[in-house]
Write a protein that holds these residues in place. Structure first.
Motif, PDB file in Angstrom:
ATOM      1  N   MET A 112       5.832  12.413 -15.743  1.00 35.50           N
ATOM      2  CA  MET A 112       6.928  12.511 -14.971  1.00 35.50           C
ATOM      3  C   MET A 112       6.091  13.908 -14.886  1.00 35.50           C
ATOM      4  O   MET A 112       6.693  14.608 -13.611  1.00 35.50           O
ATOM      5  N   ALA A 113       6.091  14.656 -15.671  1.00 30.73           N
ATOM      6  CA  ALA A 113       5.378  16.594 -15.184  1.00 30.73           C
ATOM      7  C   ALA A 113       4.413  16.454 -13.962  1.00 30.73           C
ATOM      8  O   ALA A 113       5.604  17.613 -12.782  1.00 30.73           O
ATOM      9  N   ARG A 114       3.695  15.627 -14.011  1.00 31.69           N
ATOM     10  CA  ARG A 114       3.385  15.558 -12.718  1.00 31.69           C
ATOM     11  C   ARG A 114       3.900  15.112 -11.849  1.00 31.69           C
ATOM     12  O   ARG A 114       4.120  15.558 -10.889  1.00 31.69           O
ATOM     13  N   ASP A 115       4.501  13.993 -11.990  1.00 29.19           N
ATOM     14  CA  ASP A 115       5.960  13.842 -10.640  1.00 29.19           C
ATOM     15  C   ASP A 115       6.934  14.829 -10.187  1.00 29.19           C
ATOM     16  O   ASP A 115       7.185  14.165  -9.694  1.00 29.19           O
ATOM     17  N   GLY A 116       6.603  16.204 -10.696  1.00 29.28           N
ATOM     18  CA  GLY A 116       7.473  16.862 -10.682  1.00 29.28           C
ATOM     19  C   GLY A 116       9.483  16.539 -11.013  1.00 29.28           C
ATOM     20  O   GLY A 116      10.228  17.236 -10.595  1.00 29.28           O
ATOM     21  N   LEU A 117       9.445  15.106 -12.618  1.00 28.52           N
ATOM     22  CA  LEU A 117      10.571  15.091 -13.121  1.00 28.52           C
ATOM     23  C   LEU A 117      11.075  16.022 -13.548  1.00 28.52           C
ATOM     24  O   LEU A 117      12.050  16.091 -14.212  1.00 28.52           O
ATOM     25  N   LEU A 118      10.249  17.135 -14.635  1.00 31.01           N
ATOM     26  CA  LEU A 118       9.961  17.877 -15.575  1.00 31.01           C
ATOM     27  C   LEU A 118       9.140  18.257 -15.650  1.00 31.01           C
ATOM     28  O   LEU A 118       8.271  18.667 -15.085  1.00 31.01           O
ATOM     29  N   THR A 119       9.900  19.687 -16.614  1.00 26.65           N
ATOM     30  CA  THR A 119       9.126  21.201 -16.476  1.00 26.65           C
ATOM     31  C   THR A 119       8.505  21.116 -18.113  1.00 26.65           C
ATOM     32  O   THR A 119       9.502  20.428 -19.091  1.00 26.65           O
ATOM     33  N   ARG A 120       7.221  21.566 -18.448  1.00 27.21           N
ATOM     34  CA  ARG A 120       7.193  22.250 -19.581  1.00 27.21           C
ATOM     35  C   ARG A 120       7.371  22.663 -20.446  1.00 27.21           C
ATOM     36  O   ARG A 120       6.543  23.723 -19.632  1.00 27.21           O
ATOM     37  N   HIS A 121       7.780  23.901 -20.718  1.00 24.36           N
ATOM     38  CA  HIS A 121       7.846  25.600 -21.423  1.00 24.36           C
ATOM     39  C   HIS A 121       7.093  25.193 -22.707  1.00 24.36           C
ATOM     40  O   HIS A 121       8.225  24.965 -24.090  1.00 24.36           O
ATOM     41  N   VAL A 122       6.608  26.291 -22.682  1.00 30.38           N
ATOM     42  CA  VAL A 122       5.662  26.824 -24.222  1.00 30.38           C
ATOM     43  C   VAL A 122       6.119  28.146 -24.221  1.00 30.38           C
ATOM     44  O   VAL A 122       6.336  29.409 -23.638  1.00 30.38           O
ATOM     45  N   PHE A 123       6.352  28.276 -25.217  1.00 27.82           N
ATOM     46  CA  PHE A 123       7.183  29.190 -26.053  1.00 27.82           C
ATOM     47  C   PHE A 123       5.997  29.977 -26.622  1.00 27.82           C
ATOM     48  O   PHE A 123       5.851  29.376 -27.961  1.00 27.82           O
ATOM     49  N   ASP A 149       0.540  -1.316   0.345  1.00 27.69           N
ATOM     50  CA  ASP A 149       0.063  -0.571  -0.311  1.00 27.69           C
ATOM     51  C   ASP A 149       1.096   1.144  -0.146  1.00 27.69           C
ATOM     52  O   ASP A 149      -0.155   2.150   0.059  1.00 27.69           O
ATOM     53  N   CYS A 150       1.996   1.251  -0.346  1.00 24.14           N
ATOM     54  CA  CYS A 150       2.934   2.292   0.442  1.00 24.14           C
ATOM     55  C   CYS A 150       3.213   3.028  -0.849  1.00 24.14           C
ATOM     56  O   CYS A 150       3.345   2.262  -2.425  1.00 24.14           O
ATOM     57  N   PRO A 151       2.760   4.141  -1.137  1.00 28.39           N
ATOM     58  CA  PRO A 151       2.751   5.137  -2.680  1.00 28.39           C
ATOM     59  C   PRO A 151       4.208   4.328  -2.896  1.00 28.39           C
ATOM     60  O   PRO A 151       4.814   5.035  -4.504  1.00 28.39           O
ATOM     61  N   THR A 152       6.088   4.508  -2.729  1.00 24.08           N
ATOM     62  CA  THR A 152       6.697   4.510  -3.016  1.00 24.08           C
ATOM     63  C   THR A 152       6.999   3.278  -4.361  1.00 24.08           C
ATOM     64  O   THR A 152       7.233   3.473  -5.333  1.00 24.08           O
ATOM     65  N   ARG A 153       5.845   2.180  -4.583  1.00 26.29           N
ATOM     66  CA  ARG A 153       6.276   1.761  -5.606  1.00 26.29           C
ATOM     67  C   ARG A 153       5.522   2.199  -6.998  1.00 26.29           C
ATOM     68  O   ARG A 153       5.983   1.545  -8.001  1.00 26.29           O
ATOM     69  N   LEU A 154       4.254   3.080  -6.662  1.00 26.03           N
ATOM     70  CA  LEU A 154       3.902   4.098  -7.893  1.00 26.03           C
ATOM     71  C   LEU A 154       5.400   5.118  -8.197  1.00 26.03           C
ATOM     72  O   LEU A 154       5.236   4.790  -9.399  1.00 26.03           O
ATOM     73  N   ILE A 155       6.439   5.487  -7.384  1.00 25.67           N
ATOM     74  CA  ILE A 155       7.584   6.023  -7.970  1.00 25.67           C
ATOM     75  C   ILE A 155       7.925   5.385  -8.712  1.00 25.67           C
ATOM     76  O   ILE A 155       8.836   5.409 -10.156  1.00 25.67           O
ATOM     77  N   LEU A 156       8.300   3.963  -7.911  1.00 24.16           N
ATOM     78  CA  LEU A 156       8.910   2.071  -8.758  1.00 24.16           C
ATOM     79  C   LEU A 156       8.796   2.901 -10.000  1.00 24.16           C
ATOM     80  O   LEU A 156       9.120   2.343 -11.031  1.00 24.16           O
ATOM     81  N   ASP A 157       7.078   2.428 -10.298  1.00 26.63           N
ATOM     82  CA  ASP A 157       7.126   2.170 -11.689  1.00 26.63           C
ATOM     83  C   ASP A 157       7.692   2.860 -12.249  1.00 26.63           C
ATOM     84  O   ASP A 157       7.502   3.082 -13.670  1.00 26.63           O
ATOM     85  N   ARG A 158       6.944   4.394 -11.663  1.00 26.08           N
ATOM     86  CA  ARG A 158       7.360   5.551 -12.953  1.00 26.08           C
ATOM     87  C   ARG A 158       8.942   5.533 -13.083  1.00 26.08           C
ATOM     88  O   ARG A 158       9.204   5.636 -14.297  1.00 26.08           O
TER      89      ARG A 158
END
Length: 116
Positions: free
Chosen positions: A60-71, A9-18
């Motif tokens: 990945m953006a939702r999880d805070g791993l990257l950002t999306r920049h629109v010019f 039940d630990c959310p760590t598993r969700l991160i490992l999936d990502r």
């Protein structure tokens, strides 16, 4: 909150999936030298469909791993870049990728002997 990857039940598993998803791994490796546009990522990774890459980038953006920049250009230019959190993944992912590249022949030989 500390995680316990062995607790179902630990959310760590969700991160490992990502971070264990092959496309996420390849995105992190592709963005190691700085921002890239969607088509640059798609071409660098190879073999990923635009739909799957879009889903991976959004997750990945939702999880805070990257950002999306629109010019504000015509047509709009969009770049993806690792956040500091995403950059902190580069070293461990690079180590796994290096291991895989170093041992690919051994693994493929073992796979061949298991099926043949």
């Amino acid at each position: 909150m500390n995680g316990d990857a062995f607790d179902p039940d630990c959310p760590t598993r969700l991160i490992l999936d990502r971070i264990g998803d092959k496309w996420s791994v390849l995105v992190v490796l592709s963005l190691r030298d700085g921002p890239r546009r969607f088509t640059e990522l798609r071409d660098a990774i190879g073999g990923v469909t635009p739909k799957v890459l879009t889903q991976t980038l959004r997750a990945m953006a939702r999880d805070g791993l990257l950002t999306r920049h629109v010019f504000a250009e015509v047509p709009p230019r969009v770049e993806y870049e690792l956040t500091p959190l995403g950059q902190s993944l580069h070293a461990p992912i690079q180590a796994v990728a290096d291991w895989a590249e170093h041992h690919v022949n051994e693994v493929m030989a073992a796979r061949q002997s298991a099926t043949g």
